[in-house]
Scaffold this motif. Sequence first.
Motif, mmCIF file in Angstrom:
data_model
loop_
_atom_site.group_PDB
_atom_site.id
_atom_site.type_symbol
_atom_site.label_atom_id
_atom_site.label_comp_id
_atom_site.label_asym_id
_atom_site.label_seq_id
_atom_site.Cartn_x
_atom_site.Cartn_y
_atom_site.Cartn_z
ATOM 1 N N GLU A 77 0.812 -1.221 0.000
ATOM 2 C CA GLU A 77 0.000 0.000 0.000
ATOM 3 C C GLU A 77 0.847 1.273 0.000
ATOM 4 O O GLU A 77 0.457 2.284 -0.568
ATOM 5 N N THR A 78 2.003 1.246 0.666
ATOM 6 C CA THR A 78 2.758 2.487 0.866
ATOM 7 C C THR A 78 4.213 2.442 0.417
ATOM 8 O O THR A 78 4.847 3.479 0.330
ATOM 9 N N LYS A 79 4.778 1.277 0.177
ATOM 10 C CA LYS A 79 6.215 1.176 -0.085
ATOM 11 C C LYS A 79 6.520 0.351 -1.319
ATOM 12 O O LYS A 79 5.726 -0.478 -1.744
ATOM 13 N N ILE A 80 7.725 0.568 -1.847
ATOM 14 C CA ILE A 80 8.272 -0.251 -2.926
ATOM 15 C C ILE A 80 9.636 -0.744 -2.448
ATOM 16 O O ILE A 80 10.431 0.039 -1.931
ATOM 17 N N ILE A 81 9.891 -2.035 -2.614
ATOM 18 C CA ILE A 81 11.182 -2.622 -2.264
ATOM 19 C C ILE A 81 11.637 -3.466 -3.446
ATOM 20 O O ILE A 81 10.836 -4.179 -4.064
ATOM 21 N N GLY A 82 12.939 -3.388 -3.753
ATOM 22 C CA GLY A 82 13.514 -4.224 -4.794
ATOM 23 C C GLY A 82 14.082 -5.492 -4.178
ATOM 24 O O GLY A 82 14.707 -5.445 -3.118
ATOM 25 N N PHE A 83 13.871 -6.612 -4.825
ATOM 26 C CA PHE A 83 14.388 -7.896 -4.366
ATOM 27 C C PHE A 83 15.229 -8.506 -5.477
ATOM 28 O O PHE A 83 14.736 -8.714 -6.580
ATOM 29 N N SER A 84 16.516 -8.758 -5.187
ATOM 30 C CA SER A 84 17.378 -9.366 -6.198
ATOM 31 C C SER A 84 17.130 -10.867 -6.235
ATOM 32 O O SER A 84 16.983 -11.514 -5.196
#
Length: 140
Positions: free
Chosen positions: A78-85
């Motif tokens: 809802e509020t964040k974006i995170i990158g996952f390798s």
Amino acid sequence: MEKALVFSLGDQEFSVQISAVKEIKEWAKATPFPAAPSFVEGVVNVRGAVIPLVDMAQMMGVAEEAREKKAIIFLKNETKIIGFSVTNVTDISDVDEAEFKSLPELSSDNLKYFSNGIQSLGDRMIFSVNVSSLFEGSLQ
């Protein structure tokens, strides 16, 4: 039935709901971030936004023999974006949440926490990743 993005961490396959995927990019080295947990590779700049980059295999406790990372999956809540390798993005599949089975007792606590279960697709075994748990676990 829902669409899921299937990707690999080492030789194991995982999936996330396609609705949680913001974008996929070629892997790029992150800028280290001081005092971050060991599974945080650092931060990356995506069109002016500074986004944390997490080594998904390390965070989930999945053995990954120094394989080359080839992609970053950017997930959103809802509020964040995170990158996952990840090692690789393989395909988009139809998945039925009802088809996922509980993990066997011998599974690690990390894998149980981050997983919704495991599904057999032909000769493939695919772990379903719980996106909410990924966000909770990476934002400790």
